[in-house]
Design a protein around this motif. Sequence first.
Motif, PDB file in Angstrom:
ATOM      1  N   THR A  29       1.097   2.289  -3.025  1.00  0.00           N
ATOM      2  CA  THR A  29       1.173   3.387  -3.989  1.00  0.00           C
ATOM      3  C   THR A  29      -0.182   4.019  -4.236  1.00  0.00           C
ATOM      4  OG1 THR A  29       3.036   2.289  -5.056  1.00  0.00           O
ATOM      5  CG2 THR A  29       1.929   4.005  -6.313  1.00  0.00           C
ATOM      6  N   THR A  30      -1.216   3.184  -4.377  1.00  0.00           N
ATOM      7  CA  THR A  30      -2.558   3.716  -4.651  1.00  0.00           C
ATOM      8  C   THR A  30      -3.073   4.550  -3.490  1.00  0.00           C
ATOM      9  OG1 THR A  30      -3.454   1.596  -3.895  1.00  0.00           O
ATOM     10  CG2 THR A  30      -3.209   1.892  -6.259  1.00  0.00           C
ATOM     11  N   ASP A  31      -2.779   4.135  -2.267  1.00  0.00           N
ATOM     12  CA  ASP A  31      -3.242   4.890  -1.100  1.00  0.00           C
ATOM     13  C   ASP A  31      -2.562   6.247  -1.022  1.00  0.00           C
ATOM     14  OD1 ASP A  31      -4.763   2.711  -0.534  1.00  0.00           O
ATOM     15  OD2 ASP A  31      -3.684   2.109   1.273  1.00  0.00           O
ATOM     16  N   GLY A  32      -1.242   6.272  -1.287  1.00  0.00           N
ATOM     17  CA  GLY A  32      -0.524   7.539  -1.265  1.00  0.00           C
ATOM     18  C   GLY A  32      -1.018   8.486  -2.337  1.00  0.00           C
ATOM     19  N   ALA A  33      -1.239   7.967  -3.547  1.00  0.00           N
ATOM     20  CA  ALA A  33      -1.715   8.815  -4.650  1.00  0.00           C
ATOM     21  C   ALA A  33      -3.113   9.330  -4.380  1.00  0.00           C
ATOM     22  CB  ALA A  33      -1.691   8.012  -5.950  1.00  0.00           C
ATOM     23  N   ARG A  34      -3.961   8.481  -3.816  1.00  0.00           N
ATOM     24  CA  ARG A  34      -5.334   8.904  -3.533  1.00  0.00           C
ATOM     25  C   ARG A  34      -5.366   9.998  -2.475  1.00  0.00           C
ATOM     26  NH1 ARG A  34      -7.322   4.192  -1.841  1.00  0.00           N
ATOM     27  NH2 ARG A  34      -7.664   3.462  -3.964  1.00  0.00           N
TER      28      ARG A  34
ATOM     29  N   VAL B 130      -0.778  -4.848  -5.624  1.00  0.00           N
ATOM     30  CA  VAL B 130      -1.766  -5.195  -6.645  1.00  0.00           C
ATOM     31  C   VAL B 130      -3.158  -5.246  -6.034  1.00  0.00           C
ATOM     32  CG1 VAL B 130      -2.479  -6.929  -8.328  1.00  0.00           C
ATOM     33  CG2 VAL B 130      -0.055  -6.465  -7.980  1.00  0.00           C
ATOM     34  N   LEU B 131      -3.278  -5.865  -4.878  1.00  0.00           N
ATOM     35  CA  LEU B 131      -4.585  -5.992  -4.236  1.00  0.00           C
ATOM     36  C   LEU B 131      -5.201  -4.630  -3.933  1.00  0.00           C
ATOM     37  CD1 LEU B 131      -3.713  -8.936  -1.842  1.00  0.00           C
ATOM     38  CD2 LEU B 131      -5.646  -8.958  -3.424  1.00  0.00           C
ATOM     39  N   THR B 132      -4.420  -3.721  -3.364  1.00  0.00           N
ATOM     40  CA  THR B 132      -4.966  -2.421  -2.976  1.00  0.00           C
ATOM     41  C   THR B 132      -5.218  -1.514  -4.173  1.00  0.00           C
ATOM     42  OG1 THR B 132      -2.722  -1.633  -2.493  1.00  0.00           O
ATOM     43  CG2 THR B 132      -4.030  -2.437  -0.638  1.00  0.00           C
ATOM     44  N   SER B 133      -4.758  -1.917  -5.347  1.00  0.00           N
ATOM     45  CA  SER B 133      -5.096  -1.142  -6.548  1.00  0.00           C
ATOM     46  C   SER B 133      -6.508  -1.458  -7.037  1.00  0.00           C
ATOM     47  CB  SER B 133      -4.086  -1.415  -7.665  1.00  0.00           C
ATOM     48  OG  SER B 133      -4.226  -2.728  -8.187  1.00  0.00           O
TER      49      SER B 133
ATOM     50  N   SER C 100      -9.812  -1.864   0.385  1.00  0.00           N
ATOM     51  CA  SER C 100      -9.316  -0.737   1.189  1.00  0.00           C
ATOM     52  C   SER C 100      -7.937  -1.024   1.757  1.00  0.00           C
ATOM     53  CB  SER C 100     -10.284  -0.448   2.344  1.00  0.00           C
ATOM     54  OG  SER C 100     -11.551  -0.105   1.863  1.00  0.00           O
ATOM     55  N   GLU C 101      -7.737  -2.245   2.247  1.00  0.00           N
ATOM     56  CA  GLU C 101      -6.452  -2.645   2.816  1.00  0.00           C
ATOM     57  C   GLU C 101      -6.220  -4.111   2.498  1.00  0.00           C
ATOM     58  OE1 GLU C 101      -4.821  -0.966   6.670  1.00  0.00           O
ATOM     59  OE2 GLU C 101      -6.965  -1.018   7.094  1.00  0.00           O
TER      60      GLU C 101
END
Length: 743
Positions: A292-297, A412-415, A420-421
């Motif tokens: 989710t965080t990657d898509g939002a960013r 949770v980790l990628t937030s 980064s991954e």
Amino acid sequence: MEPAQSAVAWDVPAEVNVHDYVLRSATARGDHLAVADLSRGDRREWTYTQLRAAVAGLATWLRLNGITDDDVVAVLTENSAEFVVAYHGILAAGGVVLALEPRDTGEHWRGKIDAGGAKALIAETALRPPEVEMPVVCVGAVTPGGAAWEEAVTIEPRLTHPPGGDRTAVLMSSSGTEGVPKLVPVTHRNLTSNLGQIDYLHRVRGDDVVLSVPPLRHIYGMQMAMNPALRAGATLVIGATPFSAEDFLRDVTENEVSLSYLVPSVITELGKAGRRLPSLRMIVSGGAPLPTTDGARCAETLGVPVVQGFGMTEAGCVSFSPDGVEVPPGSVGRLVPGTEVKFLGGEDGTEAGELCLRGPQIASAAADADGWLRTGDLVARDADGFLRITGRAKSLIKYKGHQVSPAELEEVLTSHPAVSEAHVTGLPDPVAGEIPKAFVVLSEGIALAEITAYVAERVPPYKRVRAIERVGAIPRSSTGKRTRPPALRVLVTGGGSGLGRAFALALGASGANVLVAGRDEDALAKTVLDIRQTGGTATPVTFDVTDQASVTRGVARATEEYGGLDVLVNNAGIAGPKGPLWAVDEGEWRRTVEVNLFGSTNVIRAVLPALTGRVVNVVSRAGRVGWPNAGAYAASKAALISLTASLAGEFGETGRVAVAFDPGLVDIGITKAHLDRGRTGVSWEDEILAWTLKTREAGRFTSVEDAAGALVAVVTGAADHLNGRYVSVEDVAPLPSSRLVRQ
């Protein structure tokens, strides 16, 4: 549970062939650009008229060379315009497409060709396809017995219109829900129905320029990018493989791309390195879960929606984020119309259960007698019908009876800003059954303990990350799915006995491939056997660290067997003489420095050409504060601490790390030798013994388990942020066991 159905009006194709369904409007598009192929580094173009003519020519060539209805034709090409022509040419001839993976070996290709019963082959000769006894169309240099691609696609067409319906259109490779590779027959009805379903939620426009990155031979590239773009009369731009954020920015700018289908790894890159692009209206992610965080960013950076759906080989596109609708974060959209659904183990989908599907897009070979497909995916559905995938039923980690979802922990980790991954998997554990282990790529230097603490604050205790490893990259499959990084290849010197043996055993238990080095072949063999008997991987390497030629030969054999080396643990050492400098034997003093310092440098010099990651020099507090009457030992360890700092500076920006690791006073090896010797009447030896006993009584010893656990943590990256520095067990806390992190 009663199944729910998405029953809305949508285009329900009849018995039409996929080729006719997709390209029926091609004649009307005429000179409009159909395909721009950038896959070879240059730009090659086909209008709709040219594409239609090439497809018809290839179909005719196949029929003239013995291909009849339902015959299988194998295709071995990279993502390219040739693949598009081959795919539709085979279908137009009435045949069945069997797309081969270009990254496979000749043995795998031949196995798929035999399993599919292929009667012809279309292949890029640069890929070195296997010799076959069948008609071959050669893309590139013509091989003996093969026909040139140019000849096949320019032959005078004799058009046929084979039917579609329940005839097989494509044999697709799938690992299924059981993880066993197989060929799945997908029919014309499956594909055309799914294209109509997709079009209900997500429409490609005729004026779109569509950039596709995923393999067109996979269901995502085929059914979301290639076929919808051509069916709409849009322009399909085929990117190069592999594909980066830099490639995306260039290709979108130069081709005025409006719609792009990407994989999560590129979207993650774009979130960091992207910029606003005027022509772009939407990005679609698929092939693997998108954090989710990657898509939002990425959406914020590019200023366009980043949406995703959910699909699989056996079911095509199952759900998608509807155009123009705000989708909840982390959702994969709504079910495509005409699909029945039920959730095994979930209450109407409000609680996650295994998703089961039935509909015209489901391949019958993958479904049960009633037409239901068990996807193996755990899915929840909200009150508005939006789906959220929580994990895979078979990938759930069983921790002390609790079920832990790797996908949830990855989110949770990628937030965390520094991650980064991430990829999470289960690690066998004799107490808990399995523990969650995380592989993380970090964008900045940070203690891994901070990452595990961050997760612990956001999940219940049974879901905590209990093992963590820092890696340079998370491998991905051709569809963009994250896969587990390969096991670390670790060389441990002095691994036949004492603390080095404890280190080697702990590394073997953690899943590393351990090269156990030393002079005593019998001791090495015992350590290796013990690692193997507990399910680990280990190999003995015999050499004397003071003999550079011996070290070089041993390291060469070891790295050849494992194909390289990731980490060196320089543990070999001796205690040296006891007594004041002026009283001890000069030769013993020099020998101590030779083993402890020059032996370590000999191994470092030998491994550096093959080393990818870390040098861990095992030192002692004596190297920082001195140790009266053990000056040779203290001086050699002090020099090794200084050497480590210098080495880290010499590594510069190579990505390699050097740390000086102090395991503390451990009742094993050199320390145990002092205790076992007892009082000797020699004042120097008895003074060292008295100090050792006093330190132990004060509780300042480190257990073997804690020392070994801290060493494994350092080997897996817990001290990378302390590059060049002296690292104690406490510096990588909380890491109190030999299995990385067990909280």
